[in-house]
Motif scaffolding. Sequence first.
Motif, PDB file in Angstrom:
ATOM      1  N   MET A 135       1.017  -1.197  -0.030  1.00  8.99           N
ATOM      2  CA  MET A 135       0.091  -0.019   0.011  1.00  8.99           C
ATOM      3  C   MET A 135       1.020   1.167  -0.067  1.00  8.99           C
ATOM      4  SD  MET A 135      -3.112   1.347  -0.337  1.00  8.99           S
ATOM      5  CE  MET A 135      -3.927  -0.094   0.254  1.00  8.99           C
ATOM      6  N   ILE A 136       1.887   1.272   0.777  1.00  9.41           N
ATOM      7  CA  ILE A 136       2.925   2.244   0.982  1.00  9.41           C
ATOM      8  C   ILE A 136       3.573   2.618  -0.650  1.00  9.41           C
ATOM      9  CG2 ILE A 136       5.122   3.257   1.848  1.00  9.41           C
ATOM     10  CD1 ILE A 136       4.239   1.808   4.361  1.00  9.41           C
ATOM     11  N   HIS A 137       3.906   1.603  -1.197  1.00  6.04           N
ATOM     12  CA  HIS A 137       4.420   1.655  -2.372  1.00  6.04           C
ATOM     13  C   HIS A 137       3.414   2.465  -3.628  1.00  6.04           C
ATOM     14  CE1 HIS A 137       7.352  -1.071  -0.790  1.00  6.04           C
ATOM     15  NE2 HIS A 137       8.079  -0.614  -1.835  1.00  6.04           N
ATOM     16  N   GLU A 138       2.105   1.959  -3.130  1.00  4.52           N
ATOM     17  CA  GLU A 138       1.304   2.443  -3.998  1.00  4.52           C
ATOM     18  C   GLU A 138       1.189   4.181  -3.906  1.00  4.52           C
ATOM     19  OE1 GLU A 138      -2.383   0.394  -3.432  1.00  4.52           O
ATOM     20  OE2 GLU A 138      -2.031  -1.272  -4.710  1.00  4.52           O
ATOM     21  N   TYR A 139       1.173   4.516  -2.653  1.00  5.14           N
ATOM     22  CA  TYR A 139       0.950   5.844  -2.461  1.00  5.14           C
ATOM     23  C   TYR A 139       2.133   6.734  -3.091  1.00  5.14           C
ATOM     24  CZ  TYR A 139      -3.310   5.332  -0.029  1.00  5.14           C
ATOM     25  OH  TYR A 139      -4.662   4.897   0.610  1.00  5.14           O
ATOM     26  N   LEU A 140       3.207   6.102  -2.858  1.00  6.57           N
ATOM     27  CA  LEU A 140       4.569   6.476  -3.185  1.00  6.57           C
ATOM     28  C   LEU A 140       4.466   6.818  -4.926  1.00  6.57           C
ATOM     29  CD1 LEU A 140       7.259   5.026  -1.146  1.00  6.57           C
ATOM     30  CD2 LEU A 140       6.314   7.444  -0.908  1.00  6.57           C
ATOM     31  N   TYR A 141       4.074   5.754  -5.381  1.00  7.03           N
ATOM     32  CA  TYR A 141       3.784   5.889  -7.138  1.00  7.03           C
ATOM     33  C   TYR A 141       3.005   6.792  -7.446  1.00  7.03           C
ATOM     34  CZ  TYR A 141       6.411   1.392  -7.494  1.00  7.03           C
ATOM     35  OH  TYR A 141       7.224   0.697  -7.302  1.00  7.03           O
ATOM     36  N   ILE A 142       1.962   6.991  -6.668  1.00 11.57           N
ATOM     37  CA  ILE A 142       0.863   8.087  -6.885  1.00 11.57           C
ATOM     38  C   ILE A 142       1.261   9.507  -6.548  1.00 11.57           C
ATOM     39  CG2 ILE A 142      -1.418   9.229  -6.188  1.00 11.57           C
ATOM     40  CD1 ILE A 142      -2.384   6.106  -5.564  1.00 11.57           C
ATOM     41  N   ALA A 143       2.224   9.651  -5.419  1.00 14.23           N
ATOM     42  CA  ALA A 143       2.897  10.830  -5.291  1.00 14.23           C
ATOM     43  C   ALA A 143       3.693  11.286  -6.531  1.00 14.23           C
ATOM     44  CB  ALA A 143       3.421  10.728  -3.828  1.00 14.23           C
ATOM     45  N   GLY A 144       4.452  10.475  -6.778  1.00 12.69           N
ATOM     46  CA  GLY A 144       5.553  10.526  -7.748  1.00 12.69           C
ATOM     47  C   GLY A 144       4.826  10.953  -9.126  1.00 12.69           C
ATOM     48  N   GLY A 145       3.683  10.252  -9.502  1.00 12.11           N
ATOM     49  CA  GLY A 145       2.960  10.672 -10.729  1.00 12.11           C
ATOM     50  C   GLY A 145       2.197  11.733 -10.574  1.00 12.11           C
ATOM     51  N   GLY A 146       1.781  12.132  -9.458  1.00 13.89           N
ATOM     52  CA  GLY A 146       1.254  13.495  -9.043  1.00 13.89           C
ATOM     53  C   GLY A 146       1.978  14.589  -9.326  1.00 13.89           C
TER      54      GLY A 146
END
Length: 570
Positions: free
Chosen positions: A1-12
């Motif tokens: 889950m943490i990795h998903e949010y990190l990917y979302i933050a980077g994509g954002g």
Amino acid sequence: MIHEYLYIAGGGLLIAIVAAAFSRRTGVAAPLLLIAFGCAASFLPDMPDIDVSPELILTGVLPPLLYASAVRLPVLDLRRNLRLITWLAMVIVVVGALGVGYAVHVLFGVPLPLAIALGAVVSPTDAVAATAIGKRLGLPPRVMTVLEGESLVNDASALVVLRTALVAASAGTFSIGDAAANFLWAVVGAVLVGLAIGWLNVLVRQRLADPVLNTSISFAVPFLAFIPAEEMHASGVLAVVVAGVITGHQSGKRFTARDRQTERTNWATINFLLEQAVFLLMGYELPNLIEQARGESSDGRIAAMVLVVFGLLGVLRFIGVAGPLLMDRRRRPQRAKRIRSRIAAVEERLEDLAPATTKELDRISIARHRIARHSADVDFAMREPLTGRAGLVLAWAGMRGVVTLAAVQTLPLDAENRATLVVVAVLVAVATLVVFGLTLPVLIHRLNLESVSPEDERDEFFGLMKQLAAATTEQLGPMEELEVDGRPLEPELVDSLKHRFLPILLGHIQSLRQTRPGARERSLLVQHLYLDTMRDALMQERSIGAYSSAAYARAEALLDREEHRLNAGI
């Protein structure tokens, strides 16, 4: 889950950068692009739901966002436009919140406190898109100042009304008298807290030589102002704005050039990231919110609420801008004539005075300074009036943005029709960005507003620098008569300083080289002395205001660059 949010933050972050670059090239408002990108991202497969706490938005996002804007706002421009800014940011916001609230309550049956909360959420304007367009198309500086100042102060007044309405919603009743008393205390208490924190921030940071500590304190200031004010039931956001204005105003006199440059860069970055994140997040959540709202209300009811709120806000905006401008247009010549006659009478009395003591001489000097400031204010009002065309731009620039999107998320999760109210607020904000944001560039082109030409800006800047150089020479005396460690300067060093260093400060950048032993150290001492004296002259001239804020900012940036160069030993 943490990795998903990190990917979302980077994509954002990548999306935010792309949207900003695309907006600058095409003129399409970046908030619109971010909301669209956020909506599109929400439909991608396996994307997680993101639930952001309303308290996180209110206490974690809004304070630094408002401080970042407040610290850059020139006090000179704020003072000269304070009457109009106060009218638009307080009176019109409160009237708009109450008017929209009563209309939504009567027409759609929404409980009155929650309806007023919706009105408070959609009342404040956001100058981000408008100022970005205005800077690119050359809007007059005074129009830009009103937009930026209004968007700062109206956030505070809107959130005070919002909080009062939410308290009333929890109590089940709404009283205009109680709301007025709460509003008054919220403003007074916030100003007191903001002044205290702003001055404490300046006094502490001017004694620190560590840039890391200075930056750390700077990051803490918005929360140090926000939390005590909220604990006192005052307006935390207004306290943050006051603290930011005090810090920005005093930074030119009390901070080093390195601290000022670091603060400008840091807060510009924070402002960019937070604004982009809020718009992107709201776009991401919008499809889910619409589905929830459909469970509470029909599409027709939602559309009707959006149209009613959007129409009322537009009408109030145009009336609110037109009223004071029409009154000022009639009164401006008579008021200017009256003030100038008073100034002339005071100057005559001062000429007849013969000061016998140093105290009397200081009083006359203070009086002359005030006369110069009032005279500069009158010249400014006549030189840069807010015309009907400028007023039309001000009215048309009433777009809603980040504060509306952030504030609407603070509605209680268990509030009646919460999803409907959130969707209505978001759609109203999007509608203002689409209708006004996309057409504002066309309107500015059609009106052909007069802006300051690059040649005029350059002439004004050089005129200011020459005046500062003359004031410095008057204060220190001729360079040939300066002494360092009790010894006069060598003729060749004087010649080098006069023909290389002084032209630097007048805008012609050259490098200074010394080969004689000891001459370089003496040269640096003299340069620091001239820079410090010229900076004092700049502060004195800025307090009068005979030049534009842009000229003062450009002069301060030049002095900062030279101070940084000297400190680096270049």
